[in-house]
Design a protein around this motif. Structure first.
Motif, mmCIF file in Angstrom:
data_model
loop_
_atom_site.group_PDB
_atom_site.id
_atom_site.type_symbol
_atom_site.label_atom_id
_atom_site.label_comp_id
_atom_site.label_asym_id
_atom_site.label_seq_id
_atom_site.Cartn_x
_atom_site.Cartn_y
_atom_site.Cartn_z
ATOM 1 N N ILE A 189 -56.639 -24.076 112.648
ATOM 2 C CA ILE A 189 -56.225 -25.430 112.286
ATOM 3 C C ILE A 189 -56.977 -26.396 113.194
ATOM 4 N N PRO A 190 -57.937 -27.150 112.654
ATOM 5 C CA PRO A 190 -58.660 -28.112 113.480
ATOM 6 C C PRO A 190 -57.691 -29.098 114.144
ATOM 7 N N ILE A 191 -58.007 -29.492 115.362
ATOM 8 C CA ILE A 191 -57.143 -30.409 116.103
ATOM 9 C C ILE A 191 -56.942 -31.705 115.313
ATOM 10 N N SER A 192 -57.976 -32.166 114.600
ATOM 11 C CA SER A 192 -57.834 -33.402 113.815
ATOM 12 C C SER A 192 -56.855 -33.241 112.655
ATOM 13 N N THR A 193 -56.596 -32.004 112.219
ATOM 14 C CA THR A 193 -55.602 -31.759 111.168
ATOM 15 C C THR A 193 -54.194 -31.947 111.721
ATOM 16 N N LEU A 194 -54.032 -31.733 113.038
ATOM 17 C CA LEU A 194 -52.708 -31.796 113.667
ATOM 18 C C LEU A 194 -52.323 -33.231 114.034
ATOM 19 N N THR A 195 -52.556 -34.162 113.121
ATOM 20 C CA THR A 195 -52.215 -35.566 113.349
ATOM 21 C C THR A 195 -51.322 -36.038 112.219
ATOM 22 N N GLY A 196 -50.631 -37.145 112.451
ATOM 23 C CA GLY A 196 -49.744 -37.692 111.420
ATOM 24 C C GLY A 196 -48.670 -36.698 111.044
ATOM 25 N N GLN A 197 -48.384 -36.606 109.742
ATOM 26 C CA GLN A 197 -47.326 -35.709 109.266
ATOM 27 C C GLN A 197 -47.617 -34.248 109.593
ATOM 28 N N GLU A 198 -48.896 -33.910 109.739
ATOM 29 C CA GLU A 198 -49.282 -32.510 109.952
ATOM 30 C C GLU A 198 -49.146 -32.047 111.399
ATOM 31 N N ARG A 199 -48.653 -32.921 112.281
ATOM 32 C CA ARG A 199 -48.388 -32.487 113.672
ATOM 33 C C ARG A 199 -47.432 -31.305 113.694
ATOM 34 N N ASP A 200 -46.555 -31.230 112.689
ATOM 35 C CA ASP A 200 -45.553 -30.158 112.661
ATOM 36 C C ASP A 200 -46.160 -28.771 112.467
ATOM 37 N N LEU A 201 -47.418 -28.692 112.018
ATOM 38 C CA LEU A 201 -48.056 -27.382 111.844
ATOM 39 C C LEU A 201 -48.125 -26.614 113.166
ATOM 40 N N GLU A 202 -48.142 -27.349 114.257
ATOM 41 C CA GLU A 202 -48.189 -26.715 115.578
ATOM 42 C C GLU A 202 -46.842 -26.106 115.961
ATOM 43 N N GLN A 203 -45.791 -26.512 115.273
ATOM 44 C CA GLN A 203 -44.438 -26.069 115.603
ATOM 45 C C GLN A 203 -43.851 -25.089 114.589
ATOM 46 N N LEU A 204 -44.683 -24.455 113.773
ATOM 47 C CA LEU A 204 -44.171 -23.560 112.732
ATOM 48 C C LEU A 204 -43.442 -22.346 113.278
ATOM 49 N N GLY A 205 -43.883 -21.840 114.418
ATOM 50 C CA GLY A 205 -43.256 -20.635 114.954
ATOM 51 C C GLY A 205 -43.319 -19.503 113.950
ATOM 52 N N GLU A 206 -42.153 -18.981 113.552
ATOM 53 C CA GLU A 206 -42.110 -17.853 112.619
ATOM 54 C C GLU A 206 -41.812 -18.284 111.181
ATOM 55 N N MET A 207 -42.083 -19.540 110.887
ATOM 56 C CA MET A 207 -41.994 -20.016 109.503
ATOM 57 C C MET A 207 -43.350 -19.780 108.835
ATOM 58 N N LYS A 247 -56.628 -32.643 104.738
ATOM 59 C CA LYS A 247 -56.968 -32.091 106.052
ATOM 60 C C LYS A 247 -57.084 -30.575 105.904
ATOM 61 N N PRO A 248 -58.165 -29.972 106.439
ATOM 62 C CA PRO A 248 -58.405 -28.545 106.206
ATOM 63 C C PRO A 248 -57.763 -27.608 107.226
ATOM 64 N N LEU A 249 -57.527 -26.378 106.782
ATOM 65 C CA LEU A 249 -57.148 -25.234 107.617
ATOM 66 C C LEU A 249 -57.903 -24.046 107.033
ATOM 67 N N LEU A 250 -58.129 -23.035 107.818
ATOM 68 C CA LEU A 250 -58.810 -21.843 107.320
ATOM 69 C C LEU A 250 -57.940 -20.628 107.607
ATOM 70 N N VAL A 251 -57.625 -19.868 106.560
ATOM 71 C CA VAL A 251 -56.740 -18.718 106.692
ATOM 72 C C VAL A 251 -57.465 -17.452 106.242
ATOM 73 N N ALA A 252 -57.451 -16.433 107.097
ATOM 74 C CA ALA A 252 -57.959 -15.104 106.736
ATOM 75 C C ALA A 252 -56.767 -14.152 106.748
ATOM 76 N N GLU A 253 -56.611 -13.387 105.671
ATOM 77 C CA GLU A 253 -55.454 -12.502 105.515
ATOM 78 C C GLU A 253 -55.929 -11.091 105.212
ATOM 79 N N LEU A 254 -55.429 -10.142 105.979
ATOM 80 C CA LEU A 254 -55.733 -8.727 105.777
ATOM 81 C C LEU A 254 -54.485 -8.061 105.217
#
Length: 180
Positions: free
Chosen positions: A100-118, A159-166
């Motif tokens: 998650i780029p730091i610039s994505t973690l702004t505004g409403q998307e700040r909560d992405l840093e607090q997802l924990g086990e969600m 705002k972008p994020l990159l997810v790799a899933e195995l």
């Protein structure tokens, strides 16, 4: 849980990402899972009694740690790195690595840093702006034991994020689908 990082992160790092149509998976059962455009977590919920997420690691990393492919998809900036294991009824189904780029973690998307086990998918795909693109897949297993992976860019409020899933061996992608 550190065994997940040791065993599965190298598989994602070494993946030979390809366009889905190059692998002939469209229209197959595996293809239906790998090409899922909505929340994978929501789909998993339908295949078990208890769906959980275990947070393995969440740290900020330098843009220097990104690959050229990753930079091309999300930009050349520092990121929050999140690694989780998605589990159904206590069985590990997916090892996921999110940038998650730091610039994505702004505004409403700040909560992405607090997802924990969600699950990340719950947050992204509940938002009307949530979407997926740049989806590529890879078989990182052996001739006798395929292990499929996918990588995609998610967008939330442009705002972008990159997810790799195995997809691990016990994931429903490898067997008959059943509704629980």
């Amino acid at each position: 849980m550190s065994e997940f990082k040791q065993l599965y992160k190298p598989l994602l790092d070494g993946a030979n990402w390809q366009q889905p149509d190059q692998l002939g998976i469209e229209g197959t059962e595996i293809g239906h899972w790998l090409l899922e455009q909505d929340s994978l977590s929501r789909r998993f919920q339908r295949h078990c009694e208890a769906f959980t997420v275990s947070l393995i690691e969440q740290v900020k990393i330098s843009h220097a740690a990104l690959t050229n492919d990753e930079r091309a998809l999300i930009g050349d900036e520092d990121c929050l790195l999140r690694k989780v294991v998605l589990q159904g009824d206590g069985q590990p189904w997916v090892f996921a690595r999110t940038l998650i780029p730091i610039s994505t973690l702004t505004g409403q998307e700040r909560d992405l840093e607090q997802l924990g086990e969600m699950p990340l998918g719950f947050r992204v795909f509940t938002d009307r702006s949530g979407r997926r693109d740049a989806l590529v897949v890879a078989d990182v297993g052996t001739d006798t034991q395929p292990l499929w992976a996918r990588r995609s860019r998610l967008w939330i409020n442009e705002k972008p994020l990159l997810v790799a899933e195995l997809f691990l061996a016990q994931a429903p992608i490898y067997g008959k689908e059943k509704q629980c």
